[in-house]
Design a protein around this motif. Sequence first.
Motif, PDB file in Angstrom:
ATOM      1  N   ILE A  82       0.744  -1.079   0.152  1.00  0.00           N
ATOM      2  CA  ILE A  82       0.086   0.104   0.051  1.00  0.00           C
ATOM      3  C   ILE A  82       0.789   1.213   0.015  1.00  0.00           C
ATOM      4  N   LEU A  83       0.734   2.022  -1.008  1.00  0.00           N
ATOM      5  CA  LEU A  83       1.016   3.711  -0.757  1.00  0.00           C
ATOM      6  C   LEU A  83      -0.268   4.293  -0.693  1.00  0.00           C
ATOM      7  N   CYS A  84      -0.224   5.345   0.355  1.00  0.00           N
ATOM      8  CA  CYS A  84      -1.065   6.224   0.764  1.00  0.00           C
ATOM      9  C   CYS A  84      -0.667   7.420   0.785  1.00  0.00           C
ATOM     10  N   ILE A  85      -1.345   8.274  -0.022  1.00  0.00           N
ATOM     11  CA  ILE A  85      -0.902   9.540  -0.500  1.00  0.00           C
ATOM     12  C   ILE A  85      -1.945  10.689   0.099  1.00  0.00           C
ATOM     13  N   LEU A  86      -1.553  11.611   1.053  1.00  0.00           N
ATOM     14  CA  LEU A  86      -2.608  12.016   1.777  1.00  0.00           C
ATOM     15  C   LEU A  86      -2.221  13.791   1.662  1.00  0.00           C
ATOM     16  N   ILE A  87      -3.496  14.584   2.292  1.00  0.00           N
ATOM     17  CA  ILE A  87      -3.431  15.805   2.299  1.00  0.00           C
ATOM     18  C   ILE A  87      -2.424  16.110   3.265  1.00  0.00           C
ATOM     19  N   GLY A  88      -1.638  17.379   3.240  1.00  0.00           N
ATOM     20  CA  GLY A  88      -0.616  17.596   4.193  1.00  0.00           C
ATOM     21  C   GLY A  88      -1.131  17.575   5.819  1.00  0.00           C
ATOM     22  N   SER A  89      -0.173  17.228   6.594  1.00  0.00           N
ATOM     23  CA  SER A  89      -0.468  17.086   7.861  1.00  0.00           C
ATOM     24  C   SER A  89      -0.747  18.453   8.834  1.00  0.00           C
ATOM     25  N   LYS A  90      -0.594  19.512   7.933  1.00  0.00           N
ATOM     26  CA  LYS A  90      -0.704  21.017   8.845  1.00  0.00           C
ATOM     27  C   LYS A  90      -1.879  21.264   8.229  1.00  0.00           C
ATOM     28  N   LEU A  91      -2.663  20.847   7.282  1.00  0.00           N
ATOM     29  CA  LEU A  91      -4.014  21.217   7.021  1.00  0.00           C
ATOM     30  C   LEU A  91      -5.032  20.302   7.524  1.00  0.00           C
ATOM     31  N   SER A  92      -4.596  19.161   7.826  1.00  0.00           N
ATOM     32  CA  SER A  92      -5.627  18.227   8.391  1.00  0.00           C
ATOM     33  C   SER A  92      -5.017  17.181   9.225  1.00  0.00           C
ATOM     34  N   GLY A  93      -5.922  16.512  10.026  1.00  0.00           N
ATOM     35  CA  GLY A  93      -5.384  15.333  10.753  1.00  0.00           C
ATOM     36  C   GLY A  93      -5.543  14.057  10.264  1.00  0.00           C
ATOM     37  N   THR A  94      -5.780  13.945   8.820  1.00  0.00           N
ATOM     38  CA  THR A  94      -5.916  12.800   8.202  1.00  0.00           C
ATOM     39  C   THR A  94      -4.662  11.907   8.026  1.00  0.00           C
ATOM     40  N   VAL A  95      -3.385  12.559   8.095  1.00  0.00           N
ATOM     41  CA  VAL A  95      -2.398  11.711   8.064  1.00  0.00           C
ATOM     42  C   VAL A  95      -2.202  10.804   9.410  1.00  0.00           C
ATOM     43  N   GLN A  96      -2.472  11.677  10.630  1.00  0.00           N
ATOM     44  CA  GLN A  96      -2.382  11.122  12.038  1.00  0.00           C
ATOM     45  C   GLN A  96      -3.397   9.969  12.033  1.00  0.00           C
ATOM     46  N   SER A  97      -4.698   9.869  11.529  1.00  0.00           N
ATOM     47  CA  SER A  97      -5.469   8.909  11.405  1.00  0.00           C
ATOM     48  C   SER A  97      -4.955   7.797  10.611  1.00  0.00           C
ATOM     49  N   ALA A  98      -4.466   8.059   9.496  1.00  0.00           N
ATOM     50  CA  ALA A  98      -3.848   6.860   8.600  1.00  0.00           C
ATOM     51  C   ALA A  98      -2.688   6.248   9.535  1.00  0.00           C
ATOM     52  N   SER A 107       1.647  -3.375   9.984  1.00  0.00           N
ATOM     53  CA  SER A 107       2.325  -4.019   8.957  1.00  0.00           C
ATOM     54  C   SER A 107       3.481  -3.238   8.374  1.00  0.00           C
ATOM     55  N   ASP A 108       4.369  -3.623   7.819  1.00  0.00           N
ATOM     56  CA  ASP A 108       5.519  -2.992   7.179  1.00  0.00           C
ATOM     57  C   ASP A 108       5.201  -2.991   5.927  1.00  0.00           C
ATOM     58  N   ARG A 109       4.144  -2.985   5.195  1.00  0.00           N
ATOM     59  CA  ARG A 109       3.778  -3.209   3.970  1.00  0.00           C
ATOM     60  C   ARG A 109       2.666  -1.871   3.530  1.00  0.00           C
ATOM     61  N   ILE A 110       2.694  -1.065   4.522  1.00  0.00           N
ATOM     62  CA  ILE A 110       2.113   0.238   4.354  1.00  0.00           C
ATOM     63  C   ILE A 110       2.951   1.301   4.270  1.00  0.00           C
ATOM     64  N   TRP A 111       2.914   2.107   3.372  1.00  0.00           N
ATOM     65  CA  TRP A 111       3.856   3.369   3.152  1.00  0.00           C
ATOM     66  C   TRP A 111       2.777   4.568   3.070  1.00  0.00           C
ATOM     67  N   ILE A 112       3.103   5.643   3.775  1.00  0.00           N
ATOM     68  CA  ILE A 112       2.266   6.809   3.910  1.00  0.00           C
ATOM     69  C   ILE A 112       3.065   8.119   3.456  1.00  0.00           C
ATOM     70  N   VAL A 113       2.451   8.771   2.762  1.00  0.00           N
ATOM     71  CA  VAL A 113       3.388  10.177   2.159  1.00  0.00           C
ATOM     72  C   VAL A 113       2.310  11.073   2.852  1.00  0.00           C
ATOM     73  N   ASP A 114       3.095  12.158   3.507  1.00  0.00           N
ATOM     74  CA  ASP A 114       2.279  13.255   3.821  1.00  0.00           C
ATOM     75  C   ASP A 114       2.830  14.256   3.092  1.00  0.00           C
ATOM     76  N   THR A 115       2.071  14.668   2.049  1.00  0.00           N
ATOM     77  CA  THR A 115       2.608  15.329   0.870  1.00  0.00           C
ATOM     78  C   THR A 115       2.520  17.045   1.151  1.00  0.00           C
ATOM     79  N   ASN A 116       2.084  17.358   2.312  1.00  0.00           N
ATOM     80  CA  ASN A 116       1.808  18.856   2.191  1.00  0.00           C
ATOM     81  C   ASN A 116       1.368  19.641   0.994  1.00  0.00           C
ATOM     82  N   GLN A 117       0.433  18.812   0.620  1.00  0.00           N
ATOM     83  CA  GLN A 117      -0.353  19.468  -0.621  1.00  0.00           C
ATOM     84  C   GLN A 117      -2.014  19.093  -0.294  1.00  0.00           C
ATOM     85  N   VAL A 118      -2.740  19.479  -1.175  1.00  0.00           N
ATOM     86  CA  VAL A 118      -3.990  19.774  -1.283  1.00  0.00           C
ATOM     87  C   VAL A 118      -4.713  19.776  -2.626  1.00  0.00           C
TER      88      VAL A 118
END
Length: 279
Positions: A82-98, A107-118
């Motif tokens: 899994i590659l999870c590409i999300l809204i920036g963490s300074k704009l939303s708590g979405t990354v925190q939830s992920a 699992s070590d098969r989950i990769w989460i990108v805090d993009t700093n984008q929206v």
Amino acid sequence: MVQIITDSTCDLPHKRLEEIGVICVPLTVHFGEETFIDGENLTAEEFYQHLRTNPEIPTTAQPTPHSFEKAFQGALDKGDDILCILIGSKLSGTVQSANIAKATIGSDRIWIVDTNQVCSSLGLLVEIAAKWAKEGATAEELFEEISELSCRARIYAAIETLKYIRKGGRLSGAAAVVGTMLNLHPILTVENGLVINSAKAKGKKKMITMMKELAMTHGVDENYPIMFCHGAAEENLTVLKDCFAEDYDISNSLDGFIGPVVGTYSGPGTVAIGFIIKK
């Protein structure tokens, strides 16, 4: 295989997400006592109708960790990384939830990108990742490449009306009145993960041309497509595309619709571009 997962602030239409095989975890929008799930029981078109007629100021909320846990586990059960590409963490708590969901699953098969984008810049990154995943890139390779590309992604969004920024408390009533009288349109961008006002344009024509001028100051990497988004503003979008077509090949450009979460703060009439800056 690699399953790309994103959130609904990427502002890619559901049909497009299905076409490129991306799973979307939605945020929620609240109008008073009513709660809507972005893209599920509230379309972007319905949202703007609500926004224009409902006196309540809408609020938004991040997805729960359980929502991500469900999406992650479904992909893992199919044998996907899994590659999870999300809204920036300074704009939303979405990354925190992920991240909470990832820790719960363990699992070590989950990769989460805090993009700093929206919005358009986030959607562009999702499109690029989905293309590379189909071409055979691993989750780790994608994580490294999209993390690097996130630093070069850029968004500019032009606000047609100041009404909704004022209603949301991001602009004083007096400033909104003055701005409206002067026919001023703020052009917003994201820097260091935060939304800032990068310019003000007088009149809609200048608003459009200034968006292109701002993009040109950075240099647009034409190895990647430009993504255009609008919030109930098809006429503005057409003018924006025509303006960019004077200097760029937009034959491979991507389209998005500014949905309820971003639209809560920008209002109808907004147009946005997302692009990758040249190295």
